[in-house]
Motif scaffolding. Structure first.
Motif, PDB file in Angstrom:
ATOM      1  N   ILE A  44     -30.009   2.589 -49.847  1.00 22.13           N
ATOM      2  CA  ILE A  44     -28.999   3.499 -49.312  1.00 22.13           C
ATOM      3  C   ILE A  44     -29.635   4.252 -48.158  1.00 22.13           C
ATOM      4  O   ILE A  44     -30.779   4.718 -48.254  1.00 22.13           O
ATOM      5  N   TYR A  45     -28.898   4.367 -47.070  1.00 24.76           N
ATOM      6  CA  TYR A  45     -29.453   4.986 -45.863  1.00 24.76           C
ATOM      7  C   TYR A  45     -28.408   5.875 -45.207  1.00 24.76           C
ATOM      8  O   TYR A  45     -27.223   5.512 -45.109  1.00 24.76           O
ATOM      9  N   GLY A  46     -28.820   7.054 -44.778  1.00 23.14           N
ATOM     10  CA  GLY A  46     -27.954   7.949 -44.029  1.00 23.14           C
ATOM     11  C   GLY A  46     -28.724   8.566 -42.879  1.00 23.14           C
ATOM     12  O   GLY A  46     -29.885   8.965 -43.045  1.00 23.14           O
ATOM     13  N   GLY A  47     -28.109   8.619 -41.697  1.00 23.82           N
ATOM     14  CA  GLY A  47     -28.802   9.154 -40.529  1.00 23.82           C
ATOM     15  C   GLY A  47     -27.848   9.855 -39.585  1.00 23.82           C
ATOM     16  O   GLY A  47     -26.625   9.666 -39.640  1.00 23.82           O
ATOM     17  N   PHE A  48     -28.423  10.664 -38.717  1.00 22.84           N
ATOM     18  CA  PHE A  48     -27.654  11.385 -37.700  1.00 22.84           C
ATOM     19  C   PHE A  48     -28.408  11.232 -36.378  1.00 22.84           C
ATOM     20  O   PHE A  48     -29.438  11.857 -36.162  1.00 22.84           O
ATOM     21  N   ARG A  49     -27.893  10.346 -35.516  1.00 23.78           N
ATOM     22  CA  ARG A  49     -28.593   9.982 -34.288  1.00 23.78           C
ATOM     23  C   ARG A  49     -28.066  10.764 -33.086  1.00 23.78           C
ATOM     24  O   ARG A  49     -26.858  10.862 -32.868  1.00 23.78           O
ATOM     25  N   TRP A  50     -28.987  11.324 -32.321  1.00 28.39           N
ATOM     26  CA  TRP A  50     -28.664  11.934 -31.026  1.00 28.39           C
ATOM     27  C   TRP A  50     -29.251  11.045 -29.947  1.00 28.39           C
ATOM     28  O   TRP A  50     -30.417  10.699 -29.974  1.00 28.39           O
ATOM     29  N   ARG A  51     -28.422  10.664 -28.971  1.00 21.08           N
ATOM     30  CA  ARG A  51     -28.809   9.705 -27.929  1.00 21.08           C
ATOM     31  C   ARG A  51     -28.570  10.333 -26.564  1.00 21.08           C
ATOM     32  O   ARG A  51     -27.496  10.886 -26.298  1.00 21.08           O
ATOM     33  N   ASN A  52     -29.577  10.236 -25.679  1.00 18.05           N
ATOM     34  CA  ASN A  52     -29.521  10.907 -24.383  1.00 18.05           C
ATOM     35  C   ASN A  52     -30.073   9.995 -23.298  1.00 18.05           C
ATOM     36  O   ASN A  52     -31.061   9.285 -23.503  1.00 18.05           O
ATOM     37  N   ASN A  53     -29.421  10.000 -22.129  1.00 16.21           N
ATOM     38  CA  ASN A  53     -29.934   9.254 -20.968  1.00 16.21           C
ATOM     39  C   ASN A  53     -29.829  10.108 -19.711  1.00 16.21           C
ATOM     40  O   ASN A  53     -29.362   9.651 -18.665  1.00 16.21           O
ATOM     41  N   MET A  54     -30.279  11.339 -19.790  1.00 11.51           N
ATOM     42  CA  MET A  54     -30.133  12.274 -18.689  1.00 11.51           C
ATOM     43  C   MET A  54     -31.010  11.913 -17.492  1.00 11.51           C
ATOM     44  O   MET A  54     -30.624  12.098 -16.343  1.00 11.51           O
ATOM     45  N   PHE A 113     -33.127   5.613 -22.194  1.00 14.68           N
ATOM     46  CA  PHE A 113     -32.522   6.352 -23.296  1.00 14.68           C
ATOM     47  C   PHE A 113     -33.590   6.958 -24.201  1.00 14.68           C
ATOM     48  O   PHE A 113     -34.641   6.361 -24.430  1.00 14.68           O
ATOM     49  N   PHE A 114     -33.270   8.141 -24.714  1.00 18.57           N
ATOM     50  CA  PHE A 114     -34.095   8.793 -25.719  1.00 18.57           C
ATOM     51  C   PHE A 114     -33.235   9.043 -26.953  1.00 18.57           C
ATOM     52  O   PHE A 114     -32.072   9.428 -26.835  1.00 18.57           O
ATOM     53  N   GLU A 115     -33.817   8.838 -28.130  1.00 19.96           N
ATOM     54  CA  GLU A 115     -33.093   9.048 -29.375  1.00 19.96           C
ATOM     55  C   GLU A 115     -33.915   9.856 -30.366  1.00 19.96           C
ATOM     56  O   GLU A 115     -35.135   9.673 -30.467  1.00 19.96           O
ATOM     57  N   VAL A 116     -33.239  10.729 -31.069  1.00 24.47           N
ATOM     58  CA  VAL A 116     -33.815  11.463 -32.194  1.00 24.47           C
ATOM     59  C   VAL A 116     -32.873  11.269 -33.373  1.00 24.47           C
ATOM     60  O   VAL A 116     -31.673  11.536 -33.252  1.00 24.47           O
ATOM     61  N   GLU A 117     -33.398  10.781 -34.494  1.00 21.89           N
ATOM     62  CA  GLU A 117     -32.540  10.472 -35.639  1.00 21.89           C
ATOM     63  C   GLU A 117     -33.182  10.922 -36.953  1.00 21.89           C
ATOM     64  O   GLU A 117     -34.013  10.206 -37.523  1.00 21.89           O
ATOM     65  N   PRO A 118     -32.818  12.097 -37.455  1.00 16.89           N
ATOM     66  CA  PRO A 118     -33.214  12.451 -38.823  1.00 16.89           C
ATOM     67  C   PRO A 118     -32.486  11.534 -39.815  1.00 16.89           C
ATOM     68  O   PRO A 118     -31.323  11.201 -39.616  1.00 16.89           O
ATOM     69  N   ALA A 169     -36.683   9.492 -36.788  1.00 17.44           N
ATOM     70  CA  ALA A 169     -37.003   8.411 -35.855  1.00 17.44           C
ATOM     71  C   ALA A 169     -36.949   8.953 -34.426  1.00 17.44           C
ATOM     72  O   ALA A 169     -35.958   9.573 -34.035  1.00 17.44           O
ATOM     73  N   LEU A 170     -38.009   8.724 -33.669  1.00 19.29           N
ATOM     74  CA  LEU A 170     -38.085   9.110 -32.258  1.00 19.29           C
ATOM     75  C   LEU A 170     -38.208   7.834 -31.441  1.00 19.29           C
ATOM     76  O   LEU A 170     -39.150   7.057 -31.644  1.00 19.29           O
ATOM     77  N   ARG A 171     -37.254   7.591 -30.534  1.00 26.47           N
ATOM     78  CA  ARG A 171     -37.218   6.327 -29.814  1.00 26.47           C
ATOM     79  C   ARG A 171     -37.129   6.534 -28.305  1.00 26.47           C
ATOM     80  O   ARG A 171     -36.496   7.485 -27.839  1.00 26.47           O
TER      81      ARG A 171
END
Length: 353
Positions: free
Chosen positions: A304-314, A320-325, A342-344
């Motif tokens: 089971i997996y749950g995440g909240f991804r924030w994605r930015n390409n400023m 792109f940069f992503e931060v996903e707890p 997750a830091l991408r």
């Protein structure tokens, strides 16, 4: 130490460079969420009966109209694209007839894809890192019907899933794959592949993909695959996704996928829910939930997996940069709660010609 590293990277990216190239155009995805696997094949009612339901690289990506002061990462992106395009043109030339004339307006051979680096620490596993890549090579000499595909993962529906959620004993699909894909026509819903992957096995695959719009807001995307591996033998996949477009900024999507494995004579199943929220042109958030399991010995849950991804390409349209707890529960770990983040960093390359 992590804070110091982040600050240093930010200063490095924003500092001016002495290098200068006059052409500042790059080939970006359409918007902030377009690079996400959950949004890569979103359709609109007008596209429902077309063959647009394909991998992200099958969608047209217009050239950026923004001009930037060139920095080292701009130079790297264009240099990498030019190098790949040169190599592909040499490959495409092997299939051209010496006496064949170049047709005005004919597309040139090119390569396009993405590279993603990630650090995904979680409870008890602070050193988890990940490298993802996907390359597609178009060969106009073969009538735009044959592509060369190279990827780190044969499962295209999990491009942005963390490594811990992919590396379970029940879903051993995270292997480098190289294949030639053939389509009877450029807009065909059918495609065929031959290649190598999954622990160095040869395989052949046939696939059908299509989409259907019920209304201006409701749509369905569906596909079926049949393949044969030299050691794993026969396999099949069925997938169906239902999406509801609330408005231009909000979209909810529910994915269902089933994998049949002849080697173990069972089904691997996965259900997902995503909510895509486009905050603005450069920011998006994607909360999502996934549950995966096996049909044998019973229809039981394996993770089971749950995440909240924030994605930015400023900084750039292609960067792109992503931060996903996230929170993860695995049967192999007795479903003990594992917290992580997750830091991408993800870069796209390739340009229309």
């Amino acid at each position: 130490m992590l804070c110091l590293t982040v600050v240093y990277c930010h200063l490095l990216l924003t500092s001016p460079s002495t290098l200068h190239i006059t052409d500042g155009t790059v080939n970006p995805p359409v918007n902030t969420t377009s690079g996400s696997v959950t949004d890569s094949d979103i359709i609109r009612p007008a596209d429902a009966n077309s063959s647009s339901y394909e991998e992200f690289e099958d969608s047209p990506t217009p050239l950026s109209t923004l001009q930037h002061n060139d920095r080292w990462f701009d130079v790297w992106q264009r240099s990498f694209t030019d190098t790949m395009d040169f190599t592909v043109k040499q490959l495409d030339g092997l299939f051209e007839n010496d006496g064949e004339l170049t047709i005005p307006g004919q597309k040139e051979a090119k390569a396009e894809g993405r590279i993603q680096l990630a650090w995904e620490p979680r409870s008890g596993m602070l050193s988890d890192t990940d490298l993802r890549f996907r390359i597609r090579v178009r060969l106009p000499a073969l009538k735009e019907r044959v592509d060369l595909l190279l990827s780190d993962n044969e499962d295209e529906t999990q491009n942005n899933t963390i490594r811990a959620a992919r590396d379970t004993g029940n879903n051993n699909r995270d292997r480098t794959t190289i294949a030639l894909r053939f389509r009877p026509e450029q807009d065909s819903h059918y495609s065929f592949r031959i290649g190598a992957g999954r622990r160095d096995q040869l395989y052949a695959m046939t696939r059908y993909r299509n989409a259907f719009a019920f209304s201006k807001q409701w749509a369905m995307l569906y596909d079926a695959e049949l393949y044969y591996y030299t050691r794993d033998r026969l396999g099949a996949e069925l997938g169906a996704a239902f999406q509801y477009e609330i408005n231009k900024k909000h979209l909810v999507r529910q994915n269902n996928r089933f994998y049949f494995r002849d080697e173990t004579n069972d089904w691997l199943w996965r259900h997902e829910v995503h909510h895509l929220f486009s905050v603005d042109q450069n920011n998006a958030v994607i909360p999502h939930f996934m549950v995966e399991g096996l049909s044998q010995p019973s229809y039981r849950v394996e993770e089971i997996y749950g995440g909240f991804r924030w994605r930015n390409n400023m900084l750039r349209d292609w960067l792109f940069f992503e931060v996903e707890p996230f929170v993860l529960w695995l049967r192999d770990e007795d479903f003990k709660t594992s917290y992580g983040i997750a830091l991408r960093v993800e870069a796209y390359y390739g340009r229309d010609t």
